[in-house]
Design an enzyme around this catalytic site. Structure first.
Site, mmCIF file in Angstrom:
data_model
loop_
_atom_site.group_PDB
_atom_site.id
_atom_site.type_symbol
_atom_site.label_atom_id
_atom_site.label_comp_id
_atom_site.label_asym_id
_atom_site.label_seq_id
_atom_site.Cartn_x
_atom_site.Cartn_y
_atom_site.Cartn_z
ATOM 1 N N LYS A 173 -4.126 -24.145 18.906
ATOM 2 C CA LYS A 173 -5.024 -24.261 19.819
ATOM 3 C C LYS A 173 -5.301 -23.371 20.642
ATOM 4 O O LYS A 173 -4.601 -22.759 21.578
ATOM 5 C CB LYS A 173 -4.784 -25.607 20.793
ATOM 6 C CG LYS A 173 -5.919 -26.005 21.075
ATOM 7 C CD LYS A 173 -5.508 -26.682 22.735
ATOM 8 C CE LYS A 173 -5.754 -25.622 23.594
ATOM 9 N NZ LYS A 173 -6.784 -25.019 24.328
ATOM 10 N N GLU A 248 5.536 -17.373 26.901
ATOM 11 C CA GLU A 248 5.250 -16.544 27.314
ATOM 12 C C GLU A 248 4.258 -16.558 28.668
ATOM 13 O O GLU A 248 3.195 -17.125 28.328
ATOM 14 C CB GLU A 248 4.575 -15.542 26.318
ATOM 15 C CG GLU A 248 5.389 -15.380 25.168
ATOM 16 C CD GLU A 248 6.726 -14.313 25.387
ATOM 17 O OE1 GLU A 248 6.589 -13.737 26.312
ATOM 18 O OE2 GLU A 248 7.581 -14.551 24.609
ATOM 19 N N CYS A 282 -1.181 -10.010 31.034
ATOM 20 C CA CYS A 282 -0.149 -10.645 31.660
ATOM 21 C C CYS A 282 0.839 -9.206 32.164
ATOM 22 O O CYS A 282 1.500 -9.382 33.107
ATOM 23 C CB CYS A 282 0.505 -11.333 30.567
ATOM 24 S SG CYS A 282 0.652 -10.610 29.110
ATOM 25 N N GLU A 384 0.217 -14.180 41.034
ATOM 26 C CA GLU A 384 -0.475 -13.716 40.192
ATOM 27 C C GLU A 384 -2.164 -13.927 40.245
ATOM 28 O O GLU A 384 -2.449 -14.955 40.213
ATOM 29 C CB GLU A 384 -0.231 -14.289 38.568
ATOM 30 C CG GLU A 384 -0.867 -13.485 37.589
ATOM 31 C CD GLU A 384 -0.567 -14.037 36.228
ATOM 32 O OE1 GLU A 384 -0.404 -15.236 36.250
ATOM 33 O OE2 GLU A 384 -0.199 -13.409 35.354
HETATM 34 P P1 NDP Z 1 -3.415 -21.580 30.785
HETATM 35 O O1 NDP Z 1 -2.003 -21.679 31.089
HETATM 36 O O2 NDP Z 1 -4.268 -22.137 31.817
HETATM 37 O O3 NDP Z 1 -3.798 -21.866 29.386
HETATM 38 C C1 NDP Z 1 -3.031 -21.318 28.412
HETATM 39 C C2 NDP Z 1 -3.438 -22.367 26.977
HETATM 40 O O4 NDP Z 1 -2.774 -23.502 27.415
HETATM 41 C C3 NDP Z 1 -5.101 -22.503 26.796
HETATM 42 O O5 NDP Z 1 -5.264 -22.807 25.553
HETATM 43 C C4 NDP Z 1 -5.093 -23.816 27.537
HETATM 44 O O6 NDP Z 1 -6.135 -24.611 27.182
HETATM 45 C C5 NDP Z 1 -3.847 -24.466 27.305
HETATM 46 N N1 NDP Z 1 -3.319 -25.614 28.189
HETATM 47 C C6 NDP Z 1 -3.593 -26.050 29.499
HETATM 48 N N2 NDP Z 1 -2.906 -27.103 29.931
HETATM 49 C C7 NDP Z 1 -2.336 -27.522 28.793
HETATM 50 C C8 NDP Z 1 -1.477 -28.619 28.765
HETATM 51 N N3 NDP Z 1 -1.162 -29.454 29.589
HETATM 52 N N4 NDP Z 1 -0.904 -28.884 27.457
HETATM 53 C C9 NDP Z 1 -0.954 -27.878 26.480
HETATM 54 N N5 NDP Z 1 -1.790 -26.589 26.676
HETATM 55 C C10 NDP Z 1 -2.460 -26.716 27.642
HETATM 56 O O7 NDP Z 1 -3.362 -19.972 31.193
HETATM 57 P P2 NDP Z 1 -4.885 -19.174 31.092
HETATM 58 O O8 NDP Z 1 -5.572 -19.533 29.681
HETATM 59 O O9 NDP Z 1 -5.554 -19.245 32.214
HETATM 60 O O10 NDP Z 1 -4.188 -17.613 30.954
HETATM 61 C C11 NDP Z 1 -3.768 -16.891 31.725
HETATM 62 C C12 NDP Z 1 -2.279 -16.848 32.028
HETATM 63 O O11 NDP Z 1 -1.683 -16.462 30.774
HETATM 64 C C13 NDP Z 1 -2.051 -15.859 32.994
HETATM 65 O O12 NDP Z 1 -0.965 -16.667 33.922
HETATM 66 C C14 NDP Z 1 -1.191 -14.853 32.202
HETATM 67 O O13 NDP Z 1 -0.102 -14.088 32.788
HETATM 68 C C15 NDP Z 1 -0.726 -15.615 31.156
HETATM 69 N N6 NDP Z 1 -0.485 -14.759 29.831
HETATM 70 C C16 NDP Z 1 1.050 -14.640 29.529
HETATM 71 C C17 NDP Z 1 1.381 -13.595 28.543
HETATM 72 C C18 NDP Z 1 2.502 -13.272 28.150
HETATM 73 O O14 NDP Z 1 2.738 -12.829 27.016
HETATM 74 N N7 NDP Z 1 3.530 -13.477 29.106
HETATM 75 C C19 NDP Z 1 0.154 -12.943 27.794
HETATM 76 C C20 NDP Z 1 -1.250 -13.135 28.307
HETATM 77 C C21 NDP Z 1 -1.534 -14.226 29.162
HETATM 78 P P3 NDP Z 1 -7.760 -24.241 27.804
HETATM 79 O O15 NDP Z 1 -7.788 -23.178 28.555
HETATM 80 O O16 NDP Z 1 -8.648 -24.363 26.547
HETATM 81 O O17 NDP Z 1 -7.862 -25.443 28.654
#
Ligand code: NDP
Length: 490
Positions: A173, A248, A282, A384
């Site tokens: 997803k 992650e 990130c 962040e």
């Molecule tokens: P989110 O946590 O909002 O979303 C990540 C994914 O999870 C999206 O596909 C989102 O769907 C989905 N999601 C949201 N809520 C749920 C749930 N309850 N159950 C299952 N899936 C869910 O992160 P962002 O998309 O805002 O990305 C930014 C964040 O990602 C930052 O904090 C960044 O640091 C982190 N990140 C970490 C990395 C690492 O390697 N450690 C690398 C890159 C980013 P949708 O958005 O479609 O609603």
């Protein structure tokens, strides 16, 4: 308007409920396509397709799985320019960055795991003269793969490739904010001849499609990249079901610059680690610690360069800073600029939205921002922000630099700039982070373990770690035949 489709059982299909969400182009603020608003029934279909494909795929020889994944890599390379454009339009990132980073890395991810699986070996342990134990590694079944919007194809392929290479089937997803290259990937997987159901991609929101995937009883392995808050939510769903989970999560990474560092190298790399992808990486070094004796010299050069970064239409070649990915992200970053002012921060450049004319007049642009004067425990230095905003914090001693670096709940990565090798080793050991770069940033070798500590996540991806994560070790113990004399046969 173009409609994105789910990829289930080898077919491109509309969501069962028929609902779609608008997909906006961040550089213009206008919708340009529609993405399925899938629900649990679509996830159910994806899981059923993955389950049907599993018995054959998990027994398909590694050489054949490798061949198919290499074919996907080739097709990504053949379509690199189209994919880079799609990624740039969907995310607002400069096309230059999508071309040089996102798309080549997506191809490398497939190529790397397609070949790694050919060399993956397991352990054996001889127990005195009595027995031999060997470790059988088998795929775990159906993997759920959830990825964020900042590096859409790069991070999605980083999960898909090892999951499939090891013989799992998967339901992915992608973020509903940036679904386009995942959709393009599903077309390429069809073209590559990937058997139906081996990979399924269900588009939709986190709370609906994501939660249905996380909670699905037949999805026993979950690899998630995203925010720390979402990660905690996912962990709370997976723990009681005893799912294997890799998380992650976010970062608030220190970039530590000692007085003996070579500023000619530090400044351009720090500009990248601060502002590449509008600071939405990130691994971005959002807190810059500078030894006080060179702070002025560093700031002069760093701020001067930050001011000249070209903010503009992501599709233009000259653009260095594109748009923030969404209105929500734009508002979040702008709100932190307000917090910085309230906390007494001094904004040396940026600090406001940028207006880009022409077709981008409705876009979500923020000027690269450098802030000083905020203590380590301020909100701006603790939370962040995930935007083109960095703080600069002076330090006098090595201990002070280390304690500042470690003073957040996060622990994803760090950069240390020094010519003193002993100091570099000391810091690498003392800084709480999954990756410590010495005199560089984001220099990636796909064989190394990757992931965070503390609130930046659990579990490691990358190289052998990913192959281990997506397989289940089983110990097989074979006792040597007992000889008639009472001992074991030699
Ligand atoms: P989110 O946590 O909002 O979303 C990540 C994914 O999870 C999206 O596909 C989102 O769907 C989905 N999601 C949201 N809520 C749920 C749930 N309850 N159950 C299952 N899936 C869910 O992160 P962002 O998309 O805002 O990305 C930014 C964040 O990602 C930052 O904090 C960044 O640091 C982190 N990140 C970490 C990395 C690492 O390697 N450690 C690398 C890159 C980013 P949708 O958005 O479609 O609603």
């Amino acid at each position: 308007m173009k409609r994105i489709l789910n990829y289930i059982g080898g077919e491109l299909v509309p969501p069962l409920g028929g609902a779609y969400l608008p997909n906006l182009e961040p550089a213009t603020g206008a919708p340009y396509s529609e993405v399925p608003d899938s629900d649990s029934s679509d996830v159910e279909r994806g899981v059923a397709a993955a389950q049907e494909a599993y018995p054959v795929w998990s027994r398909t020889p590694a050489s054949e799985r490798s061949r198919l994944l290499l074919r996907v890599a080739e097709l990504i390379e053949d379509n690199a320019e189209d994919l880079a454009r799609a990624e740039s339009v969907d995310t607002g990132k400069p096309i230059r960055l999508a071309r040089s980073l996102d798309i080549p890395r997506a191809a490398s991810n497939f190529r790397f795991f397609a070949t790694a699986i050919l060399h993956f070996a397991s352990e054996s342990h001889a127990t005195d003269h009595r027995a031999i134990n060997y470790t059988l590694r088998r795929p775990r079944g159906i993997a759920g793969l959830i990825s964020p919007w900042n590096l859409p194809l790069y991070l999605l392929s980083w999960k898909i490739a090892p999951a499939l290479a090891t013989g799992n089937t998967a339901v992915a997803k992608p973020s509903e904010i940036t679904p386009m290259t995942a959709y393009r990937l599903s077309e390429l997987c069809r073209e590559a001849g990937l058997p139906p159901g081996v990979l399924n991609i269900v588009h939709g929101t986190g709370p609906k499609a994501g939660a249905a995937l996380t909670g699905h009883p037949r999805v026993g392995t979950l690899s998630f990249t995203g925010g720390t808050k979402t990660g905690a939510e996912i962990a709370s769903v997976c723990a009681p079901a005893f799912k294997k989970v890799a998380l992650e999560l976010g970062g608030k990474n220190p970039n530590i610059i000692f007085a003996d560092a070579l500023l000619d190298e530090v400044v351009p790399v720090s500009i990248r680690s601060s502002f590449d992808n509008q600071g939405q990486i990130c691994l971005s070094g959002s807190r810059i610690f500078v030894e006080r004796t060179i702070q002025e010299k560093f700031l002069e050069r760093f701020v001067e360069r930050a001011k000249t970064l070209v903010v503009g239409d992501p599709l233009e070649e000259a653009t260095e800073q594109g748009a923030l990915v969404s209105r929500a992200q734009f508002d979040k970053v702008m709100s932190y600029l307000q917090v910085a002012r309230q906390e007494g921060g001094r904004i040396l450049c940026g600090g406001d939205a940028a207006s880009v004319g022409g077709r981008c007049s409705g876009g979500l642009f923020i000027r690269p921002t450098v802030i000083t004067g905020l203590p380590v425990n301020s909100r701006v230095n603790q939370e962040e922000i995930f935007g083109p905003v960095v703080t600069v914090i002076p330090f006098d001693t090595e201990d002070e630099a280390v304690s500042g670096a470690n003073a957040t709940p996060y622990g994803l990565s760090a950069s240390v700039w020094t010519q003193n090798l002993s100091r570099a080793h000391r810091l690498a050991e003392r800084i709480q982070a999954g990756t410590v770069w010495i005199n560089c940033w984001m220099l990636r070798d796909l064989r190394v373990p990757f992931g965070g500590v503390k609130s930046s996540g659990i579990g490691k991806e990358g190289g052998l770690e990913a192959l281990r994560f997506f397989t289940e070790p089983r110990n097989v113990c074979i006792q040597f035949p007992v000889d008639p004399g009472g001992g074991t046969a030699s």
